[in-house]
Design a protein around this motif. Structure first.
Motif, PDB file in Angstrom:
ATOM      1  N   SER A  85       0.822  -1.203   0.000  1.00  0.00           N
ATOM      2  CA  SER A  85       0.000   0.000   0.000  1.00  0.00           C
ATOM      3  C   SER A  85       0.860   1.259   0.000  1.00  0.00           C
ATOM      4  O   SER A  85       0.568   2.235  -0.710  1.00  0.00           O
ATOM      5  N   ALA A  88       2.340   1.779  -3.481  1.00  0.00           N
ATOM      6  CA  ALA A  88       1.344   2.318  -4.403  1.00  0.00           C
ATOM      7  C   ALA A  88       1.083   3.795  -4.122  1.00  0.00           C
ATOM      8  O   ALA A  88       0.948   4.605  -5.049  1.00  0.00           O
ATOM      9  N   GLU A  89       1.028   4.174  -2.838  1.00  0.00           N
ATOM     10  CA  GLU A  89       0.794   5.571  -2.480  1.00  0.00           C
ATOM     11  C   GLU A  89       1.930   6.462  -2.975  1.00  0.00           C
ATOM     12  O   GLU A  89       1.689   7.546  -3.522  1.00  0.00           O
ATOM     13  N   ASP A 221      -4.545  -3.321  -7.863  1.00  0.00           N
ATOM     14  CA  ASP A 221      -5.853  -2.950  -7.325  1.00  0.00           C
ATOM     15  C   ASP A 221      -5.797  -1.681  -6.478  1.00  0.00           C
ATOM     16  O   ASP A 221      -6.843  -1.095  -6.169  1.00  0.00           O
ATOM     17  N   CYS A 222      -4.593  -1.253  -6.112  1.00  0.00           N
ATOM     18  CA  CYS A 222      -4.447  -0.021  -5.332  1.00  0.00           C
ATOM     19  C   CYS A 222      -4.648   1.231  -6.191  1.00  0.00           C
ATOM     20  O   CYS A 222      -4.769   2.336  -5.642  1.00  0.00           O
TER      21      CYS A 222
END
Length: 275
Positions: A85, A88-89, A221-222
């Motif tokens: 996560s 991705a951020e 999917d992120c």
């Protein structure tokens, strides 16, 4: 897209700074792209990448000094949901960082779509190395057949420009346990790109699966991709998977950088993506 990722430079770490010396024939081009990237990101997304400190294009070899980012590379260990996560951020912020009016003046990154296709055709014209087994040769043939069909049909939609780091090696993503953030390093091949291509660069890079532990589906999917971007993502993943199959098929069996059988596993990955 460098098949030998540590051959282009030497790195010296001293305290809070990193000195990078570029050793290849196009050393100044590598340095210029990296300096441009660090300068842009320091202005528009500070903290994601090292801060630029000094540059000497005339040094032998050309040299760049930057700040040192905290953290440890993601490569070589499972990437859990928290790290995935955070990665991705960081990338979402990086892709959006450079304003459009500035981004359009940034040169297209090396080995973007058109350049990569030209490289594949050059590689295809070479005789497959003896070490490439039947499964690898057949997958290469299927991949090039797909590429020819793709060129005739075209790919729908226009890619939305984004700033791309240009190297999907998980070693370039540093996890900082203190802040739970990811920093990004190595911008030698950076430039104007698009989000679908850059995400494909990461998901299909051999570092993401040869060691295990990187969930490409969960990673993708992120991102809130448009329908057109999802179509382009599928096509770009096939293109990058084919690229890696060529790279691995050329690997010298006497000086392997990857475990035996990696090319055969890549052939399977490509076929799955083509299916």
């Amino acid at each position: 897209m460098n098949a030998v990722p540590w051959s282009t430079h030497a790195v010296e770490i001293r305290g809070d700074t990193v000195t990078k010396r570029y050793r290849t024939g196009d050393a100044r081009a590598l340095l210029d792209r990296e300096w441009q990237a660090l300068t842009l990101l320091d202005t528009h997304a500070p903290g994601i990448a090292p801060a630029p400190i000094a540059v000497d294009r005339d040094a032998v070899p050309p040299t760049l000094v930057m700040s040192r980012l905290p953290g440890v590379p993601l490569r070589g260990a499972p990437v859990d949901a928290k790290r995935l996560s955070a990665m991705a951020e960081a990338l979402d912020a990086l892709y959006r960082a450079v304003p459009h009016d500035r981004l359009v003046r940034v040169p297209v990154r090396p080995d973007h779509e058109a350049g990569l296709i030209a490289r594949l055709r050059t590689w295809h014209a070479r005789k497959p190395p003896p070490a490439a087994g039947a499964a690898v040769r057949e997958a290469l043939r299927e991949g090039m057949d797909w590429l020819e069909r793709r060129d005739r049909a075209g790919v729908p939609g226009d890619p939305v420009p984004a700033f791309g780091p240009g190297d999907g090696n998980l070693a370039n993503y540093l996890w900082d346990e203190r802040t739970s953030r990811i920093g990004v390093v190595d911008f030698e091949d950076s430039g104007r790109s698009d989000r679908a291509f850059e995400l494909s660069e990461i998901t299909e890079h051999v570092s993401g699966w040869v060691d295990g532990g990187f969930d490409a589906t969960a990673f993708l999917d992120c991102f809130d991709l448009t329908a057109e971007e999802r179509i382009r993502l599928r096509e770009c993943r096939r293109l990058l998977a084919l690229t890696w199959l060529f790279i691995l098929s050329f690997e010298d069996a006497a000086h392997r950088r990857n475990p035996p059988g990696t090319a055969e596993r890549q052939a399977g990955r490509l076929r799955e993506l083509l299916g």
